[in-house]
Design an enzyme around this catalytic site. Structure first.
Site, PDB file in Angstrom:
ATOM      1  N   GLY A 216     -94.695  10.365 -56.522  1.00  0.00           N
ATOM      2  CA  GLY A 216     -95.309  10.032 -55.236  1.00  0.00           C
ATOM      3  C   GLY A 216     -94.379  10.292 -54.071  1.00  0.00           C
ATOM      4  O   GLY A 216     -93.624  11.269 -54.059  1.00  0.00           O
ATOM      5  N   CYS A 217     -94.429   9.387 -53.102  1.00  0.00           N
ATOM      6  CA  CYS A 217     -93.706   9.604 -51.846  1.00  0.00           C
ATOM      7  C   CYS A 217     -92.193   9.703 -52.033  1.00  0.00           C
ATOM      8  O   CYS A 217     -91.495  10.272 -51.203  1.00  0.00           O
ATOM      9  CB  CYS A 217     -94.009   8.461 -50.872  1.00  0.00           C
ATOM     10  SG  CYS A 217     -95.742   8.347 -50.421  1.00  0.00           S
ATOM     11  N   VAL A 218     -91.672   9.126 -53.104  1.00  0.00           N
ATOM     12  CA  VAL A 218     -90.214   9.117 -53.279  1.00  0.00           C
ATOM     13  C   VAL A 218     -89.712  10.482 -53.760  1.00  0.00           C
ATOM     14  O   VAL A 218     -88.517  10.773 -53.714  1.00  0.00           O
ATOM     15  CB  VAL A 218     -89.802   7.999 -54.274  1.00  0.00           C
ATOM     16  CG1 VAL A 218     -90.041   8.418 -55.725  1.00  0.00           C
ATOM     17  CG2 VAL A 218     -88.343   7.595 -54.083  1.00  0.00           C
ATOM     18  N   ALA A 219     -90.627  11.356 -54.198  1.00  0.00           N
ATOM     19  CA  ALA A 219     -90.210  12.553 -54.936  1.00  0.00           C
ATOM     20  C   ALA A 219     -89.472  13.586 -54.098  1.00  0.00           C
ATOM     21  O   ALA A 219     -88.736  14.414 -54.656  1.00  0.00           O
ATOM     22  CB  ALA A 219     -91.428  13.207 -55.595  1.00  0.00           C
TER      23      ALA A 219
END
Lengths: 90, 361
Positions: free
Chosen positions: B148-151
């Protein structure tokens, strides 16, 4: 609680279980924030669910006097019973 | 727990970041108008929903398809087929652009990390891009789905880990997210309505080279740090349903930032003899207005510190993993960084978890 307030309470319980993944009990004395652990999103989900079910509009100002489940049930029941202002559409 | 780190001079460096947005721009008000009729089929107070869309402070989004084409996408296969086509196209664009900026060619690439959370493909997208740009036949592939957004930050950190083992190699990190193609139109839940107001489409590609590769330019990745928050699976993610990905989004995200990020950042920096005051460049994922505010408050940042993130959010919305690479690219190409400056990249995502990268120019 009046009959109409109990009807709102039943809807609050349904929303808590079905839409907010709340597995605990919901009692009239419960504090919305402390006991039901509702955050801003949870409060919005609850407000929208009640607006849809009872065909009412709730505002920021309405939230001022609302702390418990019973406060919310009373507000919604009163609002639902009030004569509806005719909508003006252009 | 030790960070992934090596001495500053032998650390991998970020040579360039390519970025691209799909061509179909739609303003937030146009999107609200398009959604209004649908919302009214279930919701009584539509104005409340319009306010939720405006509260995310996004001015508009670049969509993978013309807005009128979305109505025909009803099943997962249709959405995902459209995703594969658009994701391949956009990824090719950012790879070519990033390699041009880095003054490298596809033949220089040893390893491609491809991150996404908005569609699935086998062969994965970097293989389809390889057939268009012609990487060498021995290039390595690491597709990463689900972070998700952390990738954006995690992908960069894993690429840097790889380059510590292969210090003469070159790696690409492609983050391609087409959030609009995950939208479940029939899901009229509040989290989905908020997500439909916040998330946009875009792709970015970072070019990293190992510490012993020629042409050192750009900031070095001095260290990285992952932080996992136990028992937070329902804070953010997907429920996979017959029609695709149904968003799980809790309002706890800003609270998670407030609770954790200050301690996480301070410990990470402390291991390198640094404090928050030593950091000149904060490259933060554009999670949303509440997340950016929480970063600012928790880290006691000056008002302008996250300006690039705020601007990116306003202009294109939250591009999930690609967002932080957009902010990184603009920082790299901006006039501010000076040799010796320290920077921190940071993002949070499903797990729930955080990833931080320490940069030095």
């Amino acid at each position: 609680m009046t009959e109409s307030e109990l009807e709102v309470l039943a809807e609050i319980r349904r929303i808590a279980a079905d839409e907010l993944e709340w597995s605990g009990t919901v009692e009239p004395r419960h504090d919305l924030l402390k006991d039901l652990q509702l955050d801003s999103l949870g409060l919005t989900v609850l407000a929208v669910g009640l607006e849809n079910r009872f065909r009412i509009r709730l505002s920021e100002e309405d939230a001022q006097g609302v702390r418990t489940v019973e406060d919310l049930a009373r507000l919604v029941a009163q609002r639902a019973a009030a004569p509806r202002t005719p909508e003006v559409r252009p | 727990m030790p960070s992934s780190a090596s001495g500053p001079d032998s650390s991998p460096f970020i040579r360039a970041v390519g970025r691209a947005l799909p061509p179909h721009y739609v303003s937030q008000e146009q999107l609200i108008a398009a959604f209004r009729e649908l919302w009214a089929t279930r919701h009584f107070n539509v104005e409340r929903l319009e306010d939720l869309h405006r509260a995310v402070q996004v001015g508009g989004r670049h969509l993978a398809l013309p807005i009128d084409d979305y109505r025909a996408l009803v099943g997962f296969q249709q959405r995902n087929d459209a995703w594969i086509r658009a994701a391949t196209e956009l990824s090719e664009t950012v790879v070519r652009q990033a390699l041009d900026k880095a003054e490298l060619t596809p033949a220089d690439v040893d390893h491609v990390f491809f991150v996404t959370v908005t569609g699935v493909a086998t062969p994965s997208i970097e293989a389809r891009v390889a057939n268009r740009v012609r990487f060498r036949e021995d290039f390595k592939r690491t597709p990463l789905f689900g972070l998700g957004c952390v990738a954006g930050v995690s992908g960069l950190a894993r690429a840097a880990d790889y380059l510590r083992a292969f210090p003469t190699h070159t790696a690409l990190v492609i983050a391609t997210e087409l959030c609009s193609l995950t939208l479940q139109r029939e899901d009229l839940s509040i989290p989905n309505i908020i997500a439909s107001g916040l998330f946009g489409d875009g792709s970015a590609c970072a070019v990293l080279r190992g510490g012993e590769a020629p042409g050192a330019r750009g900031p070095r990745v001095v260290a990285s740090r992952s932080v996992f928050y136990p028992d937070t699976e329902r804070v953010m993610g997907w429920d996979v349903v017959d029609t695709g990905f149904k968003v799980v989004l809790s309002a706890k995200v800003p609270n998670m930032v407030r609770e954790h990020i200050r301690g996480n950042v301070d410990r990470f920096l402390g291991e390198h003899g640094l404090a928050r005051g030593d950091v000149r460049h904060w490259v933060a994922h554009t999670g949303g207005p509440k997340v950016l505010k929480a970063f600012e408050e928790a880290l006691e940042l000056e008002a302008a510190s996250l300006e690039r993130s705020w601007r990116s959010l306003r202009e294109v919305g939250n591009l999930s993993s690609a967002s932080v690479l957009f902010v990184l690219g603009e920082t790299l190409e901006g006039p501010e960084p000076r040799p010796g400056d320290w920077g921190v990249m940071m993002a949070l995502g499903p797990g729930f978890c955080a990833e931080m990268v320490l940069l030095r120019w």
